[in-house]
Design a protein around this motif. Structure first.
Motif, PDB file in Angstrom:
ATOM      1  N   LEU A  57      41.257  49.392  48.732  1.00 60.63           N
ATOM      2  CA  LEU A  57      41.619  48.280  47.838  1.00 60.63           C
ATOM      3  C   LEU A  57      42.268  47.144  48.619  1.00 60.63           C
ATOM      4  O   LEU A  57      41.903  45.972  48.448  1.00 60.63           O
ATOM      5  CB  LEU A  57      42.588  48.748  46.749  1.00 60.63           C
ATOM      6  N   TRP A  91      39.742  45.214  50.706  1.00 65.87           N
ATOM      7  CA  TRP A  91      38.844  44.380  49.914  1.00 65.87           C
ATOM      8  C   TRP A  91      39.556  43.201  49.258  1.00 65.87           C
ATOM      9  O   TRP A  91      39.020  42.101  49.226  1.00 65.87           O
ATOM     10  CB  TRP A  91      38.122  45.220  48.862  1.00 65.87           C
ATOM     11  N   ILE A  92      40.765  43.406  48.770  1.00 65.19           N
ATOM     12  CA  ILE A  92      41.441  42.271  48.117  1.00 65.19           C
ATOM     13  C   ILE A  92      41.947  41.256  49.142  1.00 65.19           C
ATOM     14  O   ILE A  92      42.228  40.116  48.783  1.00 65.19           O
ATOM     15  CB  ILE A  92      42.558  42.712  47.142  1.00 65.19           C
ATOM     16  N   HIS A  98      46.634  40.237  44.589  1.00 67.79           N
ATOM     17  CA  HIS A  98      46.299  39.249  45.623  1.00 67.79           C
ATOM     18  C   HIS A  98      45.214  38.268  45.164  1.00 67.79           C
ATOM     19  O   HIS A  98      44.291  37.951  45.931  1.00 67.79           O
ATOM     20  CB  HIS A  98      45.888  39.938  46.924  1.00 67.79           C
ATOM     21  N   LYS A 153      42.883  38.729  42.957  1.00 66.63           N
ATOM     22  CA  LYS A 153      41.614  39.381  42.629  1.00 66.63           C
ATOM     23  C   LYS A 153      41.811  40.260  41.401  1.00 66.63           C
ATOM     24  O   LYS A 153      42.887  40.791  41.160  1.00 66.63           O
ATOM     25  CB  LYS A 153      41.125  40.276  43.781  1.00 66.63           C
ATOM     26  N   ILE A 168      40.892  43.827  39.735  1.00 64.53           N
ATOM     27  CA  ILE A 168      40.452  45.155  40.132  1.00 64.53           C
ATOM     28  C   ILE A 168      40.386  46.038  38.884  1.00 64.53           C
ATOM     29  O   ILE A 168      41.296  46.044  38.061  1.00 64.53           O
ATOM     30  CB  ILE A 168      41.320  45.765  41.244  1.00 64.53           C
TER      31      ILE A 168
END
Length: 176
Positions: free
Chosen positions: A63, A66-67, A131, A133, A135
């Motif tokens: 996670l 990716w973020i 961040h 994003k 999720i």
């Protein structure tokens, strides 16, 4: 009445798909396949796809990677949202949230209840902001992925959806 405003141009998003499982491979990951097929059919781009073991730190690390990426707008996971000892996806997600999207779980359970009745209580589907994003953590069954995408995410990840959607405020998520 909610719906698509065809006067607006569609904005494709870069979406990463994470399957949380100790047993699935890319060849047997039917839930990840469902998400990939649906998001690309909707006009979005698959930015990344992986399988991560049911391990809170491994999920959290994926996670966080990716973020932190400018190439990814949204993360959707499938799996690890149940009640067994190995089901730790919600804990990993909540450890990175800045804000939890409580309504996602509520709407997911309403959709799920209509299809599987009280068995929906065994899911801990969750969503949040981290961040800048979005999720989302969906259960590991293909049916749950279809329900989560078809009934919630396809609408909220489409900037044309009215009266409001997640895409419109995506650029403002990092505001302080």
């Amino acid at each position: 009445m909610p719906g698509i405003d065809d006067s607006r141009s569609f904005i494709p998003l870069n979406i990463a798909v994470m399957t949380v499982s100790d047993t699935r491979t890319l060849e047997t990951d039917t839930s990840g396949d469902v998400l990939e097929a649906r998001l690309t059919a909707a006009g979005h781009r698959l930015a990344a796809r992986t399988i991560v073991s049911d391990d809170i730190q491994m999920i959290r690390n994926q996670l966080l990677a990716w973020i932190a990426s400018d190439e990814i707008d949204i993360v959707i996971s499938t799996g690890g949202t149940g009640l067994t000892g190995r089901d730790v996806t919600p804990e990993a997600f909540k450890s990175v949230y800045e804000k939890e999207i409580d309504g996602f779980s509520a709407v997911f359970h309403a959709v799920s209840f209509a299809k599987i009745g009280t068995s929906t209580i065994q899911s801990r589907a969750t969503a949040g902001v981290a961040h800048g994003k979005y999720i989302f953590a969906l259960p590991g069954s293909p049916g749950a992925c279809k329900d989560g995408w078809d009934e919630i995410l396809v609408h909220q990840l489409d900037n044309r959806f009215r009266p409001c959607n997640f895409v419109e405020i995506l650029p403002r998520l990092p505001e302080r």
